[in-house]
Design a protein around this motif. Structure first.
Motif, PDB file in Angstrom:
ATOM      1  N   TRP A   1       1.418  -1.080   0.147  1.00 41.67           N
ATOM      2  CA  TRP A   1      -0.011   0.151   0.035  1.00 41.67           C
ATOM      3  C   TRP A   1       0.651   1.418  -0.343  1.00 41.67           C
ATOM      4  O   TRP A   1       2.072   1.075   0.506  1.00 41.67           O
ATOM      5  CB  TRP A   1      -0.610  -0.005   1.349  1.00 41.67           C
ATOM      6  N   THR A   2       0.029   2.824  -0.557  1.00 40.20           N
ATOM      7  CA  THR A   2       1.324   3.690   0.266  1.00 40.20           C
ATOM      8  C   THR A   2       0.759   3.805   0.749  1.00 40.20           C
ATOM      9  O   THR A   2       0.200   3.708   1.963  1.00 40.20           O
ATOM     10  CB  THR A   2       0.984   4.470  -1.754  1.00 40.20           C
ATOM     11  N   ASP A   3       1.202   5.601   1.404  1.00 40.75           N
ATOM     12  CA  ASP A   3       1.267   5.689   2.668  1.00 40.75           C
ATOM     13  C   ASP A   3      -0.221   6.460   2.782  1.00 40.75           C
ATOM     14  O   ASP A   3      -0.771   5.928   3.977  1.00 40.75           O
ATOM     15  CB  ASP A   3       2.820   7.221   2.260  1.00 40.75           C
ATOM     16  N   ARG A   4      -0.744   6.820   1.792  1.00 41.13           N
ATOM     17  CA  ARG A   4      -2.573   7.215   2.207  1.00 41.13           C
ATOM     18  C   ARG A   4      -2.934   6.076   1.961  1.00 41.13           C
ATOM     19  O   ARG A   4      -4.294   6.257   1.892  1.00 41.13           O
ATOM     20  CB  ARG A   4      -2.404   8.573   0.723  1.00 41.13           C
ATOM     21  N   GLY A   5      -2.105   4.740   1.259  1.00 39.27           N
ATOM     22  CA  GLY A   5      -3.664   3.441   1.284  1.00 39.27           C
ATOM     23  C   GLY A   5      -4.191   3.120   0.556  1.00 39.27           C
ATOM     24  O   GLY A   5      -5.642   2.514   0.345  1.00 39.27           O
ATOM     25  N   VAL A   6      -3.548   3.286  -0.668  1.00 42.97           N
ATOM     26  CA  VAL A   6      -4.053   3.049  -1.511  1.00 42.97           C
ATOM     27  C   VAL A   6      -3.340   1.011  -2.326  1.00 42.97           C
ATOM     28  O   VAL A   6      -2.084   0.968  -1.935  1.00 42.97           O
ATOM     29  CB  VAL A   6      -3.224   3.778  -3.420  1.00 42.97           C
ATOM     30  N   ASP A   7      -4.074   0.811  -2.264  1.00 37.07           N
ATOM     31  CA  ASP A   7      -3.658  -0.900  -2.399  1.00 37.07           C
ATOM     32  C   ASP A   7      -2.939  -1.149  -3.914  1.00 37.07           C
ATOM     33  O   ASP A   7      -4.040  -0.939  -5.081  1.00 37.07           O
ATOM     34  CB  ASP A   7      -4.602  -1.997  -2.529  1.00 37.07           C
ATOM     35  N   MET A   8      -1.308  -1.542  -3.977  1.00 39.48           N
ATOM     36  CA  MET A   8      -1.094  -1.570  -5.352  1.00 39.48           C
ATOM     37  C   MET A   8      -0.283  -2.671  -5.615  1.00 39.48           C
ATOM     38  O   MET A   8       0.170  -3.388  -4.416  1.00 39.48           O
ATOM     39  CB  MET A   8       0.027  -0.858  -4.854  1.00 39.48           C
ATOM     40  N   VAL A   9      -0.886  -3.042  -6.592  1.00 35.94           N
ATOM     41  CA  VAL A   9      -0.746  -4.941  -6.777  1.00 35.94           C
ATOM     42  C   VAL A   9      -0.139  -4.651  -8.148  1.00 35.94           C
ATOM     43  O   VAL A   9      -0.386  -4.455  -8.937  1.00 35.94           O
ATOM     44  CB  VAL A   9      -2.212  -5.434  -6.864  1.00 35.94           C
ATOM     45  N   ILE A  10       0.851  -5.287  -8.051  1.00 35.75           N
ATOM     46  CA  ILE A  10       1.898  -5.762  -9.261  1.00 35.75           C
ATOM     47  C   ILE A  10       1.892  -7.273 -10.099  1.00 35.75           C
ATOM     48  O   ILE A  10       2.177  -8.111  -9.253  1.00 35.75           O
ATOM     49  CB  ILE A  10       3.274  -4.860  -9.012  1.00 35.75           C
ATOM     50  N   THR A  11       1.668  -7.106 -10.902  1.00 40.06           N
ATOM     51  CA  THR A  11       1.586  -8.740 -11.785  1.00 40.06           C
ATOM     52  C   THR A  11       2.856  -8.758 -12.001  1.00 40.06           C
ATOM     53  O   THR A  11       3.289  -7.962 -13.447  1.00 40.06           O
ATOM     54  CB  THR A  11       0.280  -9.303 -12.854  1.00 40.06           C
ATOM     55  N   LEU A  12       3.318 -10.375 -11.970  1.00 39.26           N
ATOM     56  CA  LEU A  12       4.789 -10.257 -12.460  1.00 39.26           C
ATOM     57  C   LEU A  12       4.599 -11.291 -13.289  1.00 39.26           C
ATOM     58  O   LEU A  12       4.347 -12.310 -12.580  1.00 39.26           O
ATOM     59  CB  LEU A  12       5.723 -10.505 -11.675  1.00 39.26           C
ATOM     60  N   MET A  13       5.018 -11.430 -14.354  1.00 43.20           N
ATOM     61  CA  MET A  13       4.678 -12.322 -14.935  1.00 43.20           C
ATOM     62  C   MET A  13       6.174 -13.130 -16.270  1.00 43.20           C
ATOM     63  O   MET A  13       5.791 -11.928 -17.086  1.00 43.20           O
ATOM     64  CB  MET A  13       3.240 -12.490 -15.962  1.00 43.20           C
ATOM     65  N   PRO A  14       6.878 -13.406 -15.783  1.00 43.40           N
ATOM     66  CA  PRO A  14       7.183 -14.654 -14.473  1.00 43.40           C
ATOM     67  C   PRO A  14       7.407 -13.710 -13.105  1.00 43.40           C
ATOM     68  O   PRO A  14       8.084 -12.610 -13.773  1.00 43.40           O
ATOM     69  CB  PRO A  14       8.654 -15.550 -14.886  1.00 43.40           C
ATOM     70  N   PHE A  15       7.377 -14.414 -12.362  1.00 43.95           N
ATOM     71  CA  PHE A  15       8.096 -13.970 -11.149  1.00 43.95           C
ATOM     72  C   PHE A  15       9.899 -13.688 -11.217  1.00 43.95           C
ATOM     73  O   PHE A  15       9.763 -14.736 -10.730  1.00 43.95           O
ATOM     74  CB  PHE A  15       7.535 -14.889 -10.161  1.00 43.95           C
ATOM     75  N   SER A  16      10.281 -13.045 -11.453  1.00 36.22           N
ATOM     76  CA  SER A  16      11.266 -12.797 -11.463  1.00 36.22           C
ATOM     77  C   SER A  16      11.874 -11.152 -11.144  1.00 36.22           C
ATOM     78  O   SER A  16      11.102 -10.056 -11.595  1.00 36.22           O
ATOM     79  CB  SER A  16      12.023 -12.369 -13.011  1.00 36.22           C
ATOM     80  N   ILE A  17      12.651 -11.464 -11.415  1.00 31.64           N
ATOM     81  CA  ILE A  17      13.521  -9.288 -10.481  1.00 31.64           C
ATOM     82  C   ILE A  17      12.971  -8.645 -11.566  1.00 31.64           C
ATOM     83  O   ILE A  17      12.571  -7.167 -11.762  1.00 31.64           O
ATOM     84  CB  ILE A  17      15.215  -8.533 -10.214  1.00 31.64           C
ATOM     85  N   GLU A  18      13.702  -8.985 -13.127  1.00 29.56           N
ATOM     86  CA  GLU A  18      13.722  -8.626 -14.504  1.00 29.56           C
ATOM     87  C   GLU A  18      12.624  -7.950 -15.042  1.00 29.56           C
ATOM     88  O   GLU A  18      11.467  -7.015 -15.081  1.00 29.56           O
ATOM     89  CB  GLU A  18      14.443  -9.424 -15.264  1.00 29.56           C
ATOM     90  N   SER A  19      10.657  -9.012 -14.180  1.00 29.41           N
ATOM     91  CA  SER A  19       9.717  -8.645 -14.010  1.00 29.41           C
ATOM     92  C   SER A  19       9.676  -7.525 -13.796  1.00 29.41           C
ATOM     93  O   SER A  19       8.867  -6.642 -13.991  1.00 29.41           O
ATOM     94  CB  SER A  19       8.620  -9.992 -14.633  1.00 29.41           C
ATOM     95  N   MET A  20       9.611  -7.667 -12.734  1.00 30.21           N
ATOM     96  CA  MET A  20       9.493  -5.927 -11.689  1.00 30.21           C
ATOM     97  C   MET A  20      10.223  -4.915 -12.091  1.00 30.21           C
ATOM     98  O   MET A  20       9.953  -3.307 -12.093  1.00 30.21           O
ATOM     99  CB  MET A  20       9.984  -6.710 -10.335  1.00 30.21           C
TER     100      MET A  20
END
Length: 117
Positions: free
Chosen positions: A44-63
């Motif tokens: 969540w951001t400091d103000r409470g916004v729910d942030m969801v990141i989808t990583l396909m595939p699960f890797s630091i490169e995807s992030m």
């Protein structure tokens, strides 16, 4: 497949990434798609916004790809379509909130590389 079963098939790098994200207050939900181990990474951001990141595939490169492509203006425009969001956040508040969130995400990525080296 359960989360425990997914954790048992992660590569060493994926396990290190999972541990690092959880150490940095991210919730990671693993799933499979098209034969790949993928993940939704939530915080969540400091103000409470729910942030969801989808990583396909699960890797630091995807992030990193997500980070490089994340457009704060587009995110604010999207969220401001919701009346509740517009009433709760001024544009300047949103801008500060997302700028800080993106900096923190960059720090998580950088610290993963520092830890791995």
């Amino acid at each position: 497949m359960t989360q425990t079963e997914f954790k048992n098939i992660l590569t060493t790098e994926q396990q290190q990434l999972l541990d690092h994200l959880e150490e940095n207050d991210r919730i990671v939900h693993l799933f499979e798609q098209d034969g790949m181990t993928c993940a939704e990474v939530e915080n969540w951001t400091d103000r409470g916004v729910d942030m969801v990141i989808t990583l396909m595939p699960f890797s630091i490169e995807s992030m990193e790809e997500f980070y490089e492509g994340f457009d704060i203006d587009e995110e604010i425009d999207l969220l401001r379509q919701d009346d509740r969001y517009r009433k709760a956040f001024r544009i300047s508040d949103s801008l500060r909130d997302f700028e800080k969130w993106k900096i923190e995400l960059g720090d998580v990525i950088d610290s993963f590389y520092c830890k791995a080296s």
